[in-house]
Design a protein around this motif. Structure first.
Motif, PDB file in Angstrom:
ATOM      1  N   GLU A 276      -1.622   2.503  -8.190  1.00 26.21           N
ATOM      2  CA  GLU A 276      -2.215   2.391  -6.874  1.00 26.21           C
ATOM      3  C   GLU A 276      -1.714   1.179  -6.102  1.00 26.21           C
ATOM      4  O   GLU A 276      -2.112   0.943  -4.968  1.00 26.21           O
ATOM      5  CB  GLU A 276      -3.741   2.321  -6.991  1.00 26.21           C
ATOM      6  CG  GLU A 276      -4.273   1.033  -7.636  1.00 26.21           C
ATOM      7  CD  GLU A 276      -4.283   1.107  -9.149  1.00 26.21           C
ATOM      8  OE1 GLU A 276      -3.665   2.049  -9.696  1.00 26.21           O
ATOM      9  OE2 GLU A 276      -4.906   0.241  -9.787  1.00 26.21           O
ATOM     10  N   LEU A 277      -0.836   0.351  -6.712  1.00 23.39           N
ATOM     11  CA  LEU A 277      -0.381  -0.856  -6.050  1.00 23.39           C
ATOM     12  C   LEU A 277       0.516  -0.509  -4.872  1.00 23.39           C
ATOM     13  O   LEU A 277       1.457   0.260  -4.993  1.00 23.39           O
ATOM     14  CB  LEU A 277       0.401  -1.715  -7.052  1.00 23.39           C
ATOM     15  CG  LEU A 277       0.959  -3.041  -6.512  1.00 23.39           C
ATOM     16  CD1 LEU A 277      -0.188  -3.968  -6.120  1.00 23.39           C
ATOM     17  CD2 LEU A 277       1.832  -3.708  -7.554  1.00 23.39           C
ATOM     18  N   ASP A 278       0.244  -1.058  -3.712  1.00 25.65           N
ATOM     19  CA  ASP A 278       1.047  -0.828  -2.517  1.00 25.65           C
ATOM     20  C   ASP A 278       2.087  -1.931  -2.433  1.00 25.65           C
ATOM     21  O   ASP A 278       1.840  -3.017  -1.918  1.00 25.65           O
ATOM     22  CB  ASP A 278       0.156  -0.832  -1.258  1.00 25.65           C
ATOM     23  CG  ASP A 278       0.975  -0.540  -0.003  1.00 25.65           C
ATOM     24  OD1 ASP A 278       2.157  -0.191  -0.145  1.00 25.65           O
ATOM     25  OD2 ASP A 278       0.419  -0.669   1.103  1.00 25.65           O
ATOM     26  N   THR A 279       3.262  -1.671  -2.973  1.00 22.78           N
ATOM     27  CA  THR A 279       4.282  -2.715  -3.046  1.00 22.78           C
ATOM     28  C   THR A 279       4.848  -3.066  -1.684  1.00 22.78           C
ATOM     29  O   THR A 279       5.450  -4.122  -1.520  1.00 22.78           O
ATOM     30  CB  THR A 279       5.430  -2.244  -3.945  1.00 22.78           C
ATOM     31  OG1 THR A 279       5.941  -1.028  -3.428  1.00 22.78           O
ATOM     32  CG2 THR A 279       4.963  -2.033  -5.354  1.00 22.78           C
ATOM     33  N   THR A 280       4.685  -2.198  -0.684  1.00 25.41           N
ATOM     34  CA  THR A 280       5.257  -2.492   0.619  1.00 25.41           C
ATOM     35  C   THR A 280       4.500  -3.602   1.334  1.00 25.41           C
ATOM     36  O   THR A 280       4.981  -4.141   2.321  1.00 25.41           O
ATOM     37  CB  THR A 280       5.235  -1.229   1.503  1.00 25.41           C
ATOM     38  OG1 THR A 280       3.882  -0.798   1.663  1.00 25.41           O
ATOM     39  CG2 THR A 280       6.046  -0.137   0.863  1.00 25.41           C
ATOM     40  N   SER A 281       3.325  -3.963   0.853  1.00 28.92           N
ATOM     41  CA  SER A 281       2.547  -4.995   1.506  1.00 28.92           C
ATOM     42  C   SER A 281       2.434  -6.250   0.665  1.00 28.92           C
ATOM     43  O   SER A 281       1.537  -7.060   0.852  1.00 28.92           O
ATOM     44  CB  SER A 281       1.132  -4.467   1.809  1.00 28.92           C
ATOM     45  OG  SER A 281       0.472  -4.113   0.608  1.00 28.92           O
ATOM     46  N   MET A 282       3.334  -6.421  -0.320  1.00 29.84           N
ATOM     47  CA  MET A 282       3.260  -7.578  -1.190  1.00 29.84           C
ATOM     48  C   MET A 282       3.573  -8.844  -0.415  1.00 29.84           C
ATOM     49  O   MET A 282       4.366  -8.852   0.521  1.00 29.84           O
ATOM     50  CB  MET A 282       4.215  -7.419  -2.369  1.00 29.84           C
ATOM     51  CG  MET A 282       3.811  -6.342  -3.339  1.00 29.84           C
ATOM     52  SD  MET A 282       4.910  -6.286  -4.758  1.00 29.84           S
ATOM     53  CE  MET A 282       4.514  -7.863  -5.512  1.00 29.84           C
ATOM     54  N   ALA A 283       2.987  -9.949  -0.830  1.00 28.60           N
ATOM     55  CA  ALA A 283       3.218 -11.220  -0.174  1.00 28.60           C
ATOM     56  C   ALA A 283       4.635 -11.702  -0.455  1.00 28.60           C
ATOM     57  O   ALA A 283       5.264 -11.320  -1.446  1.00 28.60           O
ATOM     58  CB  ALA A 283       2.209 -12.249  -0.665  1.00 28.60           C
ATOM     59  N   HIS A 284       5.136 -12.546   0.432  1.00 26.01           N
ATOM     60  CA  HIS A 284       6.431 -13.214   0.294  1.00 26.01           C
ATOM     61  C   HIS A 284       7.605 -12.271   0.502  1.00 26.01           C
ATOM     62  O   HIS A 284       8.737 -12.670   0.240  1.00 26.01           O
ATOM     63  CB  HIS A 284       6.571 -13.903  -1.077  1.00 26.01           C
ATOM     64  CG  HIS A 284       5.372 -14.683  -1.487  1.00 26.01           C
ATOM     65  ND1 HIS A 284       4.812 -15.660  -0.696  1.00 26.01           N
ATOM     66  CD2 HIS A 284       4.616 -14.641  -2.621  1.00 26.01           C
ATOM     67  CE1 HIS A 284       3.768 -16.194  -1.316  1.00 26.01           C
ATOM     68  NE2 HIS A 284       3.617 -15.584  -2.481  1.00 26.01           N
ATOM     69  N   MET A 285       7.393 -11.044   0.915  1.00 25.60           N
ATOM     70  CA  MET A 285       8.521 -10.149   1.131  1.00 25.60           C
ATOM     71  C   MET A 285       9.432 -10.714   2.210  1.00 25.60           C
ATOM     72  O   MET A 285       8.973 -11.148   3.267  1.00 25.60           O
ATOM     73  CB  MET A 285       8.034  -8.757   1.525  1.00 25.60           C
ATOM     74  CG  MET A 285       9.164  -7.745   1.712  1.00 25.60           C
ATOM     75  SD  MET A 285       8.544  -6.100   2.068  1.00 25.60           S
ATOM     76  CE  MET A 285       7.745  -5.712   0.532  1.00 25.60           C
ATOM     77  N   GLY A 286      10.744 -10.711   1.939  1.00 28.44           N
ATOM     78  CA  GLY A 286      11.723 -11.204   2.897  1.00 28.44           C
ATOM     79  C   GLY A 286      12.051 -12.668   2.735  1.00 28.44           C
ATOM     80  O   GLY A 286      12.997 -13.153   3.361  1.00 28.44           O
ATOM     81  N   GLU A 287      11.294 -13.399   1.917  1.00 31.05           N
ATOM     82  CA  GLU A 287      11.570 -14.812   1.726  1.00 31.05           C
ATOM     83  C   GLU A 287      12.641 -15.009   0.657  1.00 31.05           C
ATOM     84  O   GLU A 287      12.834 -14.172  -0.219  1.00 31.05           O
ATOM     85  CB  GLU A 287      10.295 -15.557   1.326  1.00 31.05           C
ATOM     86  CG  GLU A 287       9.246 -15.553   2.425  1.00 31.05           C
ATOM     87  CD  GLU A 287       8.083 -16.445   2.068  1.00 31.05           C
ATOM     88  OE1 GLU A 287       8.213 -17.244   1.119  1.00 31.05           O
ATOM     89  OE2 GLU A 287       7.040 -16.353   2.741  1.00 31.05           O
ATOM     90  N   SER A 288      13.330 -16.151   0.726  1.00 31.22           N
ATOM     91  CA  SER A 288      14.386 -16.449  -0.248  1.00 31.22           C
ATOM     92  C   SER A 288      13.802 -16.578  -1.642  1.00 31.22           C
ATOM     93  O   SER A 288      12.676 -17.060  -1.824  1.00 31.22           O
ATOM     94  CB  SER A 288      15.109 -17.743   0.138  1.00 31.22           C
ATOM     95  OG  SER A 288      15.780 -17.590   1.360  1.00 31.22           O
ATOM     96  N   ALA A 289      14.569 -16.166  -2.632  1.00 30.77           N
ATOM     97  CA  ALA A 289      14.134 -16.284  -4.017  1.00 30.77           C
ATOM     98  C   ALA A 289      14.041 -17.753  -4.409  1.00 30.77           C
ATOM     99  O   ALA A 289      14.768 -18.594  -3.879  1.00 30.77           O
ATOM    100  CB  ALA A 289      15.121 -15.565  -4.929  1.00 30.77           C
TER     101      ALA A 289
END
Length: 628
Positions: free
Chosen positions: A93-106
């Protein structure tokens, strides 16, 4: 290790020892049973996967704690805030498209592995005896996409190359290898230095943030991965250009990533090319060794190579004269050919043997190349037919002719006696006949002669002979092996193999009733003589040199013309005529967007359409409604 310990805040934060560290019962049996095959006794992949669930959940928990500590350390040292998404146990059920830090540098301090290379790791780097078993357990059926990877990507405006390049952290990849080795202890899969150097482990720490991987999210499925590859945003260029050295390192890492994603990396292509070159060298050496056995070439003096080269006569050979050099090894050349039934390769129907004693050539000049070669008359041919299979004749793929032996009388032998009969051909008197045409009897005190095995694409014939119990290679006086298919390639510099019939035609020789094992064995020996004599005659001969240059130029012209034609086809149709305005609008139709890969097509958007109902309840074999 010290760096990792510092990142996690000390040894007390190391992951707990899993309860699954104890070997499973079947694994203990494997360790104790050294005589057992590496994969014998393993449970099905489904059982292995189910047993790994507990271990996997424990691994996720300590990884979560380790990443939290690393993020805190990263924020303290670099002041860019936590950027790595915290690993969680797989949850549908985890919505991975709304995870925090998406788009930030590793975060810094972590090495990465190209994800496409990870998905192919089992098929490229695992030994063959384990590859399928490991693939079934951990890779196949999209299992590799469903592990809950923390996925990162590079899709930079500085180096756009189609799809984004994707990465996973090295510690997550290593966790997968740990699970693989836990399930298959003897596989012992490791990231060796050679694999790392190819680009399987990349360190982006030296690059500025805008060139480093960025977070995509938690990967749960193959479908999700394909969607992300279409929707991943491009990282724009900042106002300040990165240093040239950083851009060079960045592009080198992307090139390594792209190469690992291919079926063969550059390193493997280079190695494969070197193998091809070595193979071609070996083909040429076969011709030279054969010429030494026939007195057409002299062996170099290894004790004084410079003096030997100074005395070496490289002038063209005159076939009307005797061989100018000693016949090295005083060898006997024996050609073999085997015919198997086309419906079953295990059924051997014919065996041909052709023997040439080089002692018989000492006082005979070779003469003309081909059918009238003076050395051909010293070839002794024999044709054996298996009694139990004498009624079988190939006709579907090649036209067999077992009753058309051109060089004597066929001999019928039972399958039980075939191996011993062939063995006698490799001993005195080596198929020699008396004046009345009868075979001479075997001699007890035989002279130990050096033997050379010959064939046309000989590997298959050797396998056939082994299948009937005749180990043709298992003889102490067998000193060399020649293959006319390879020798003719060296003569013509042609990369494609040539049939025995075409080789005979090249020397203006008539091959009567080919695919008769006895005939083919004799023709193979004749072809070898023609190749050796032709090559010896071409040494230091201007006409031969010019002919080779003409052939090379012709092949170059053909390749250039084919490339130009292919490029012309690729460019055709793109340009529109002057004045074209696009024409009338095209109303979209749903069938234009249906999948063409499967018979059961569905709409591009929305749920699958229900199949149409036949008025009479009848359908074709393909499932389409049938109205009658």
């Amino acid at each position: 290790m010290d760096r990792f310990t510092a990142l996690i805040g000390g040894e007390h934060n190391l992951p707990p020892i899993s309860a699954r560290a104890e070997p499973l019962e079947h694994e203990q049996k494997q360790t104790n049973g050294a005589a057992m095959h590496d994969l014998d006794g393993l449970p099905p992949p489904e059982v292995i996967i189910s047993r790994n669930r507990v271990f996997e959940e424990e691994a996720w928990e300590w990884r979560k704690r380790r990443v939290q500590i690393a993020n805190e350390a990263n924020a303290a040292h670099h002041s860019i805030g936590p950027a790595m998404p915290q690993p969680l146990v797989n949850q549908p059920e985890l919505d991975t498209t709304s995870m925090a830090h998406m788009g930030e540098s590793a975060p810094r301090g972590f090495a990465f592995s190209p994800f496409v290379a990870v998905t192919k790791f089992c098929y490229k780097y695992v030994p063959k005896q384990y590859s399928q078993a490991l693939a079934s357990a951990f890779w196949d059926s999209n299992k590799i996409y469903e592990r809950g990877w923390d996925l990162y990507y590079i899709h930079s405006a500085h180096e756009l190359s189609g799809k984004p390049h994707t990465y996973v952290s090295q510690y997550q990849f290593q966790a997968l290898l740990d699970e693989v080795n836990h399930a298959f202890p003897k596989a012992d899969i490791k990231l060796g230095d050679d694999i790392r150097e190819e680009g399987m482990v990349l360190d982006f720490d030296s690059l500025p943030d805008e060139l480093r991987p960025r977070c995509l999210g938690r990967l749960q499925s193959r479908e999700q991965y394909d969607t992300w590859m279409l929707e991943a945003p491009i990282t724009p260029k900042s106002g300040k250009m990165p240093a040239d050295r950083s851009l060079e390192a960045f592009r080198a890492m992307l090139e390594a990533t792209a190469e690992l994603g291919k079926a063969k990396s550059k390193a493997k292509k280079r190695a494969s090319h070197q193998m091809v070159i070595q193979s071609r060298q070996d083909m040429g050496k076969q011709v030279l060794r054969a010429q030494r056995r026939l007195g057409l070439k002299k062996k170099n003096d290894v004790d004084d190579l410079e003096r030997s080269m100074a005395k070496l006569d490289i002038t063209a050979f005159d076939p009307t004269k005797l061989a100018p050099f000693p016949f090295e090894d005083d060898a006997i050349i024996i050609a073999v050919d085997v015919e198997a039934y086309e419906r079953s390769a295990r059924i051997i129907t014919e065996v041909g043997i052709a023997t040439l004693d080089t002692r018989d050539l000492h006082d005979t000049p070779p003469g003309a190349i081909g059918q009238d070669c003076g050395w051909n008359k010293h070839i002794r041919g024999r044709h054996f037919r298996v009694i139990e299979h004498k009624h079988l004749c190939n006709h579907e793929f090649v036209q067999g002719c077992p009753d058309r032996f051109e060089f004597g009388q066929s001999e019928f032998v039972s399958s039980a006696d075939l191996a011993s009969t062939l063995t006698s051909c490799f001993h005195e008197p080596f198929s020699k006949k008396a004046a009345d045409g009868t075979l001479l009897p075997s001699t007890s005190g035989e002279d130990k002669r050096n033997l050379i095995l010959l064939g046309h694409d000989i590997g298959q014939d050797v396998q056939f002979l082994h299948s009937i119990g005749f180990s043709v290679l298992n003889r102490g006086n067998l000193t060399d092996t020649f293959d006319t298919a390879a020798m003719f390639k060296s003569l013509t510099k042609d990369v494609n193999p040539t049939s025995l019939g075409r080789i005979l035609s090249n020397f203006d020789m008539m091959g009567w009733h080919l695919h008769n094992a006895g005939n083919d064995a004799v023709y193979t020996l004749q072809a070898m003589l023609a190749i050796c004599i032709k090559d010896a005659m071409s040494h230091d001969e201007e006409e031969a040199v010019s002919q080779r240059e003409a052939v090379n130029q012709q092949r170059t012209n053909v390749a250039v013309d084919a490339a130009l034609e292919r490029r012309a086809d690729e460019m055709e149709g793109w340009d529109l005529p002057d004045g074209e305005d696009g024409g009338v609008a095209i109303v979209p139709k749903e069938e234009d967007y249906e999948s063409k890969k499967t018979k059961a097509a569905r709409a591009l958007h929305g749920p699958p359409r229900p199949p149409p109902v036949s008025a009479r309840g009848l359908y074709t074999t393909g499932g389409a409604p049938l109205d009658v």
